[in-house]
Design a protein around this motif. Structure first.
Motif, PDB file in Angstrom:
ATOM      1  N   ASN A 333       0.752  -1.185  -0.123  1.00 49.18           N
ATOM      2  CA  ASN A 333      -0.074   0.095   0.084  1.00 49.18           C
ATOM      3  C   ASN A 333       0.859   1.295   0.097  1.00 49.18           C
ATOM      4  OD1 ASN A 333      -2.718  -0.461  -0.274  1.00 49.18           O
ATOM      5  ND2 ASN A 333      -2.744  -1.382   1.848  1.00 49.18           N
ATOM      6  N   ALA A 334       2.090   1.173   0.527  1.00 45.68           N
ATOM      7  CA  ALA A 334       3.098   2.417   0.635  1.00 45.68           C
ATOM      8  C   ALA A 334       3.663   2.470  -0.806  1.00 45.68           C
ATOM      9  CB  ALA A 334       3.951   2.189   1.538  1.00 45.68           C
ATOM     10  N   VAL A 335       3.432   1.789  -1.590  1.00 44.04           N
ATOM     11  CA  VAL A 335       3.998   2.089  -3.070  1.00 44.04           C
ATOM     12  C   VAL A 335       3.358   3.190  -3.632  1.00 44.04           C
ATOM     13  CG1 VAL A 335       4.632   1.238  -5.332  1.00 44.04           C
ATOM     14  CG2 VAL A 335       4.940  -0.252  -3.231  1.00 44.04           C
ATOM     15  N   PRO A 336       3.881   4.476  -4.185  1.00 46.02           N
ATOM     16  CA  PRO A 336       3.160   5.362  -4.538  1.00 46.02           C
ATOM     17  C   PRO A 336       2.331   5.133  -5.859  1.00 46.02           C
ATOM     18  CG  PRO A 336       5.395   5.881  -4.687  1.00 46.02           C
ATOM     19  CD  PRO A 336       5.241   4.415  -4.090  1.00 46.02           C
ATOM     20  N   GLN A 337       0.938   5.745  -5.680  1.00 46.44           N
ATOM     21  CA  GLN A 337      -0.062   5.258  -6.776  1.00 46.44           C
ATOM     22  C   GLN A 337       0.570   5.913  -8.076  1.00 46.44           C
ATOM     23  OE1 GLN A 337      -2.899   3.755  -6.686  1.00 46.44           O
ATOM     24  NE2 GLN A 337      -3.215   4.103  -8.798  1.00 46.44           N
ATOM     25  N   SER A 338       1.632   6.858  -8.164  1.00 50.18           N
ATOM     26  CA  SER A 338       1.856   7.247  -9.376  1.00 50.18           C
ATOM     27  C   SER A 338       2.823   6.304 -10.108  1.00 50.18           C
ATOM     28  CB  SER A 338       3.058   8.479  -9.149  1.00 50.18           C
ATOM     29  OG  SER A 338       3.966   8.276  -8.308  1.00 50.18           O
ATOM     30  N   LEU A 339       3.521   5.262  -9.596  1.00 52.29           N
ATOM     31  CA  LEU A 339       4.176   4.442 -10.226  1.00 52.29           C
ATOM     32  C   LEU A 339       3.113   3.295 -10.786  1.00 52.29           C
ATOM     33  CD1 LEU A 339       6.710   3.347  -7.898  1.00 52.29           C
ATOM     34  CD2 LEU A 339       6.999   4.687  -9.654  1.00 52.29           C
ATOM     35  N   ARG A 340       1.974   2.807 -10.065  1.00 51.38           N
ATOM     36  CA  ARG A 340       1.028   2.329 -10.821  1.00 51.38           C
ATOM     37  C   ARG A 340       0.287   2.952 -11.975  1.00 51.38           C
ATOM     38  NH1 ARG A 340       0.090   1.774  -5.281  1.00 51.38           N
ATOM     39  NH2 ARG A 340       0.367  -0.282  -4.490  1.00 51.38           N
ATOM     40  N   ASP A 341       0.223   4.149 -11.695  1.00 50.22           N
ATOM     41  CA  ASP A 341      -0.579   5.052 -13.006  1.00 50.22           C
ATOM     42  C   ASP A 341       0.387   4.988 -14.237  1.00 50.22           C
ATOM     43  OD1 ASP A 341      -2.642   5.474 -11.581  1.00 50.22           O
ATOM     44  OD2 ASP A 341      -2.028   7.461 -11.158  1.00 50.22           O
ATOM     45  N   GLY A 342       1.868   5.206 -13.908  1.00 54.58           N
ATOM     46  CA  GLY A 342       2.761   5.039 -15.138  1.00 54.58           C
ATOM     47  C   GLY A 342       2.605   3.745 -15.760  1.00 54.58           C
ATOM     48  N   SER A 343       2.650   2.720 -14.896  1.00 48.97           N
ATOM     49  CA  SER A 343       2.722   1.429 -15.440  1.00 48.97           C
ATOM     50  C   SER A 343       1.355   1.176 -16.220  1.00 48.97           C
ATOM     51  CB  SER A 343       2.733   0.211 -14.665  1.00 48.97           C
ATOM     52  OG  SER A 343       2.751  -0.854 -15.181  1.00 48.97           O
ATOM     53  N   TYR A 344       0.250   1.643 -15.807  1.00 49.73           N
ATOM     54  CA  TYR A 344      -1.277   1.434 -16.449  1.00 49.73           C
ATOM     55  C   TYR A 344      -1.063   2.018 -17.737  1.00 49.73           C
ATOM     56  CZ  TYR A 344      -3.094  -0.618 -12.233  1.00 49.73           C
ATOM     57  OH  TYR A 344      -3.134  -1.371 -10.824  1.00 49.73           O
ATOM     58  N   ALA A 345      -0.577   3.422 -17.638  1.00 50.42           N
ATOM     59  CA  ALA A 345      -0.546   4.236 -18.941  1.00 50.42           C
ATOM     60  C   ALA A 345       0.257   3.719 -20.076  1.00 50.42           C
ATOM     61  CB  ALA A 345      -0.111   5.744 -18.568  1.00 50.42           C
ATOM     62  N   MET A 346       1.289   2.681 -19.662  1.00 47.16           N
ATOM     63  CA  MET A 346       2.052   2.007 -20.755  1.00 47.16           C
ATOM     64  C   MET A 346       1.322   1.013 -21.177  1.00 47.16           C
ATOM     65  SD  MET A 346       4.887   3.808 -20.940  1.00 47.16           S
ATOM     66  CE  MET A 346       5.601   2.639 -22.094  1.00 47.16           C
ATOM     67  N   GLY A 347       0.206   0.713 -20.641  1.00 44.01           N
ATOM     68  CA  GLY A 347      -0.871  -0.235 -21.559  1.00 44.01           C
ATOM     69  C   GLY A 347      -0.212  -1.686 -20.866  1.00 44.01           C
ATOM     70  N   ALA A 348       0.022  -1.467 -19.479  1.00 49.24           N
ATOM     71  CA  ALA A 348       0.503  -2.606 -18.419  1.00 49.24           C
ATOM     72  C   ALA A 348      -0.914  -3.432 -18.146  1.00 49.24           C
ATOM     73  CB  ALA A 348       1.498  -2.541 -17.600  1.00 49.24           C
ATOM     74  N   THR A 349      -1.294  -4.566 -17.906  1.00 52.64           N
ATOM     75  CA  THR A 349      -2.293  -5.138 -17.029  1.00 52.64           C
ATOM     76  C   THR A 349      -1.849  -4.975 -15.709  1.00 52.64           C
ATOM     77  OG1 THR A 349      -1.538  -7.242 -17.360  1.00 52.64           O
ATOM     78  CG2 THR A 349      -3.097  -6.754 -18.979  1.00 52.64           C
ATOM     79  N   LYS A 350      -2.784  -5.425 -14.663  1.00 54.03           N
ATOM     80  CA  LYS A 350      -2.787  -5.283 -13.388  1.00 54.03           C
ATOM     81  C   LYS A 350      -1.801  -6.222 -12.910  1.00 54.03           C
ATOM     82  CE  LYS A 350      -5.614  -3.866  -9.758  1.00 54.03           C
ATOM     83  NZ  LYS A 350      -7.238  -3.183  -9.506  1.00 54.03           N
ATOM     84  N   SER A 351      -1.786  -7.369 -13.222  1.00 54.75           N
ATOM     85  CA  SER A 351      -0.861  -8.534 -12.778  1.00 54.75           C
ATOM     86  C   SER A 351       0.556  -7.844 -13.109  1.00 54.75           C
ATOM     87  CB  SER A 351      -1.315  -9.909 -13.202  1.00 54.75           C
ATOM     88  OG  SER A 351      -1.029  -9.917 -14.441  1.00 54.75           O
ATOM     89  N   GLU A 352       0.784  -7.557 -14.599  1.00 54.97           N
ATOM     90  CA  GLU A 352       2.164  -7.088 -15.122  1.00 54.97           C
ATOM     91  C   GLU A 352       2.562  -5.823 -14.097  1.00 54.97           C
ATOM     92  OE1 GLU A 352       1.908  -8.173 -19.684  1.00 54.97           O
ATOM     93  OE2 GLU A 352       0.883  -6.021 -18.932  1.00 54.97           O
ATOM     94  N   THR A 353       2.014  -5.060 -13.940  1.00 51.14           N
ATOM     95  CA  THR A 353       2.069  -3.974 -12.785  1.00 51.14           C
ATOM     96  C   THR A 353       2.379  -4.426 -11.788  1.00 51.14           C
ATOM     97  OG1 THR A 353       0.454  -2.619 -14.141  1.00 51.14           O
ATOM     98  CG2 THR A 353       1.085  -1.765 -12.269  1.00 51.14           C
ATOM     99  N   ILE A 354       1.775  -5.193 -10.936  1.00 52.29           N
ATOM    100  CA  ILE A 354       1.895  -5.830  -9.801  1.00 52.29           C
ATOM    101  C   ILE A 354       3.497  -6.464  -9.653  1.00 52.29           C
ATOM    102  CG2 ILE A 354       1.549  -7.515  -7.967  1.00 52.29           C
ATOM    103  CD1 ILE A 354      -1.394  -6.640  -8.843  1.00 52.29           C
ATOM    104  N   LYS A 355       3.709  -7.342 -10.512  1.00 56.12           N
ATOM    105  CA  LYS A 355       4.774  -8.119 -10.902  1.00 56.12           C
ATOM    106  C   LYS A 355       6.055  -7.344 -11.255  1.00 56.12           C
ATOM    107  CE  LYS A 355       4.728 -11.073 -14.249  1.00 56.12           C
ATOM    108  NZ  LYS A 355       3.679 -11.830 -15.169  1.00 56.12           N
ATOM    109  N   LYS A 356       5.979  -6.354 -12.082  1.00 56.37           N
ATOM    110  CA  LYS A 356       7.189  -5.511 -12.385  1.00 56.37           C
ATOM    111  C   LYS A 356       7.485  -4.184 -11.709  1.00 56.37           C
ATOM    112  CE  LYS A 356       7.395  -8.124 -16.815  1.00 56.37           C
ATOM    113  NZ  LYS A 356       7.143  -8.041 -18.405  1.00 56.37           N
ATOM    114  N   VAL A 357       6.175  -3.833 -11.167  1.00 59.38           N
ATOM    115  CA  VAL A 357       6.519  -2.416 -10.710  1.00 59.38           C
ATOM    116  C   VAL A 357       6.365  -2.358  -9.068  1.00 59.38           C
ATOM    117  CG1 VAL A 357       5.985  -0.121 -10.742  1.00 59.38           C
ATOM    118  CG2 VAL A 357       6.052  -1.304 -12.667  1.00 59.38           C
TER     119      VAL A 357
END
Lengths: 457, 271
Positions: A333-357
């Motif tokens: 939960n402490a991982v900033p939302q901006s990193l997730r947004d960055g990954s989603y905006a690259m067209g990553a799926t949720k599990s790719e975002t979790i696994k790689k970021v």
């Protein structure tokens, strides 16, 4: 003696506070000048000074007073009695009983003289210590009142006091750790004077039974801890194979996928699991899980002991799931939302975002959650006592009965034991090994975290 | 023949919209966050190969609309959107459309630089890797180097591609994020106040970059700085309280705004 002193201490500290604050308020209304600090800080300034001085007097004078009382009390006795610790303690108890009027039987003349000296010395020490405390406290209050001026930086001075109080509190924890370590080290040193450390650390057989009396028939005891270490590792590995994936995946579910209402239900329930007493989990392991493993193992044609490492490890794994999941959930939960947004905006799926970021960013916290869980598993005793047995088998077979370091410590120290036999002392050597074991684990974890840390700001 | 396929453009439409092909078309878009009505009946045409700037005071809905173009608002549970947004004539809110593939075609650069806590190389390689754009290592490296060059960052970081992306300065981080976005060769790049966390020199650097990228991409930028909008954009849209007040060629908006609110805003009377 101490009770009265601390009552006086409390009264004088309170008085110092009130007088100081009052004087400062009076100063403000008399001279009309602005004070550097609020009146309450002037009060706290005096209270802190009283507390410091009176505590210092107590710490120095109380041992002196006690020493004086004992010397007076033992003055009438033969020096040979005083030299012997046990006799000395017994005599002191007799004297105290006689003074309190609860002595059984007819006291000797020496004892009566000792009791009289003890009583008078005690009363002298009582009045001396308390009198000194009152005088010092009052002196500090008057000194403090004389110092109160508009310019007095009472607020800053009190800040220093707070700093030292906090320092003292953290020192307590550190000193306790050192004290525990030292007490274990001294006992372990006695053990190693009887048994060679090489045999202890590398011996492949553990059989601590020794003859307690000369006429008893018994083995001389073999102290090789390898079977215990292997048993501990085996159970810990099984527990982590259960708790690691289950804990981490449930943390990911709670942090990333669960909707807030589900999370609000699941998380507290998982944390309840952490609150179940281990002894309850122990009989769950012994009465439910172990027989289940035994019967299902036998139906598959395996030879399963009624107490097995697998049963203990599985239940211990269940026990530590909440440690892994709750802490991992927090760091994810402490991982900033901006990193997730960055990954989603690259067209990553949720599990790719979790696994790689998300997980790489949360790795240090997840590793420390795992390490805490491992320490917990290594230190756990009750489940293993009940479900894994006491047999020190050197085996990696999870279906066999094994024992762990903590279980042996418990077994060695329970009941009536000689405190100078190798058998009893070996418990302290085991404790020392356990201490260094967890210390090494923590160090390794720290290094892993530093090596793989992916810093985000 | 050609003219029939092209969406007809009214004569009063901005010059840039007549010169360039239409890329993004929005009609009657409303966005709600729970009960809050964030965007009210918005319609706009955004041309390809040009920079379009959204300006307006805080809370006017310009970022919200930007995030509707690549459906980033989907990640906010309370957000609801109605109306029609098309890219190249394809409705992006169509149920059959894969949002993950949509976002792969639309790059986004955020207000605060958000490089992943990975090496510079891995940051740029992230998109190509998850979308399988490179057949082998050499191709991947080619993509990374080209993207860093396009983002004007390569010369500064070529000796330390294995250093963490977060070790760069703020302006370099933002250019790294741009390199990351263009590595998947998107058609549209959305920029949400990309310079608001940067100093003037880093800002000038990014603005130059935006101007170069305009040749190949449809760029939409949200900005608080009217000077920036005037410098980099060809089309400007002014938002106010969830309404799109005025759209026009940037030159026209800043010299002869038709709406009083636009005039008040660009002359600094509010906002």
């Amino acid at each position: 003696m101490s009770g009265t002193y601390f009552v006086i201490l409390a009264v004088l500290v309170g008085a110092g506070f009130l007088l100081g604050a009052q004087r400062a308020r009076g100063l403000r209304s008399d001279t009309g000048s602005a004070l550097h600090s609020l009146p309450a800080y002037h009060g706290l300034y005096i209270a802190a000074a009283v507390l410091t001085v009176m505590m210092a007097i107590y710490v120095m004078a109380a041992p002196l007073a006690e020493h004086y009382v004992l010397r007076q009390a033992f003055g009438a006795f033969d020096p040979s009695i005083i030299a012997e610790q046990l006799q000395r303690d017994a005599t002191l108890r007799d004297i105290q009983n006689l003074v309190a009027g609860s002595y059984q039987g007819e006291p000797s003349d020496t004892l009566k003289a000792g009791a009289a000296a003890y009583a008078s010395a005690s009363s002298l020490a009582f009045w001396g210590l308390n009198g000194l405390g009152v005088l010092a406290g009052l002196a500090v209050i008057f000194w403090g009142l004389s110092r109160i001026q508009p310019e007095l930086r009472a607020r800053n001075q009190f800040e220093h006091f707070v700093k030292y109080v906090l320092l003292a509190c953290s020192a307590v924890a550190v000193l306790t750790t050192i004290g525990i370590l030292l007490s274990v080290v001294f006992e372990a040193a006695q053990f190693f004077s009887k048994i060679s450390p090489i045999d202890f650390l590398f011996g492949l057989q553990w059989s601590p039974q020794t003859a307690m009396r000369a006429d008893q028939v018994g083995s001389s005891g073999v102290f090789g801890i390898v079977p215990l270490i292997v048993g501990t590792l085996l159970i810990t590995i099984i527990a982590m194979l259960v708790a690691g994936p289950l804990g981490l995946f449930s943390a990911i579910y709670m942090a990333e996928y669960a909707t807030p209402p589900i999370r609000a239900i699941v998380k507290p329930i998982l944390e309840i699991l952490a609150g179940i007493p281990t002894v309850v989990l122990g009989f769950f392991a012994a009465l439910t899980v172990a027989p289940l493993i035994r019967s299902s193992g036998q139906s598959l044609g395996f030879d399963v002991a009624s107490e097995s490492a697998l049963a203990a490890g599985l239940v211990m794994g269940m026990m530590i799931i909440p440690f892994v999941s709750s802490l991992s959930d927090d760091v994810i939960n402490a991982v900033p939302q901006s990193l997730r947004d960055g990954s989603y905006a690259m067209g990553a799926t949720k599990s790719e975002t979790i696994k790689k970021v998300v997980l790489p960013a949360a790795l240090p916290g997840i590793v420390s959650a795992f390490m805490l869980a491992i320490s917990r598993a290594i230190g756990e005793t009750m489940i293993v006592v009940m479900a894994a047995g006491l047999a020190a088998n050197l085996t990696f077979n999870p279906l066999a009965a094994v024992t762990t370091v903590t279980v042996q410590i418990k077994t060695l120290l329970v009941g009536d034991q000689e405190f100078d036999s190798a058998k009893t002392l070996s418990a302290f050597a085991l404790g020392l090994v356990l201490f260094f074991f967890t210390l090494a684990l923590n160090y390794i974890a720290l290094k892993i975290v530093q090596r793989y840390r992916e810093q985000y700001d | 023949m050609d003219a029939m396929i092209k969406t007809p453009v009214a004569p009063s439409a901005p010059r840039i919209a007549r010169e360039k092909p239409l890329k993004i078309k929005a009609r009657n878009v409303d966005v709600y966050y729970g009960d809050k009505h964030a965007i009210n009946d918005l319609s706009i045409d955004i041309p390809d190969s040009a920079v379009s700037a959204f300006i307006g005071p805080s809370g006017c809905g310009k970022s919200t609309f930007l995030r509707s173009i690549n459906r980033m608002n989907d990640t906010i549970p309370s957000c609801r959107i109605t109306g029609n947004v098309e890219i190249d004539g394809r409705d992006i809110y169509d149920k059959t459309l894969d949002v993950v593939q949509l976002r792969a075609r639309i790059g986004m650069v955020f207000q605060k630089p958000n490089p992943f806590p990975k090496s510079i190389y891995e940051n740029v390689a992230y998109g190509p890797k998850i979308h399988g754009l490179a057949k082998n290592k050499a191709e991947l490296e080619e993509i990374v180097v080209t993207s860093l060059k396009k983002a004007g960052l390569f010369e500064e970081v070529k000796d330390r591609l294995d250093h963490s992306g977060t070790s760069l300065s703020g302006g370099q981080q933002q250019r790294l994020c741009i390199a990351r976005a263009i590595a998947v060769n998107p058609e549209v790049i959305l920029m949400d106040e990309p310079c608001s966390a940067l100093d003037p020199i880093a800002t000038a650097r990014i603005e130059e970059l935006i101007d170069e990228l305009r040749q190949n991409f449809c760029i939409v930028i949200v900005t608080h700085s009217m000077q920036q909008a005037a410098r980099v954009s060809q089309l400007t849209a002014f938002f106010h309280l969830g309404n799109l007040v005025e759209v026009g060629d940037t030159d026209d908006i800043f010299t002869s705004p038709r709406d009083k609110r636009t005039q008040d805003y660009i002359t600094g009377r509010f906002g």
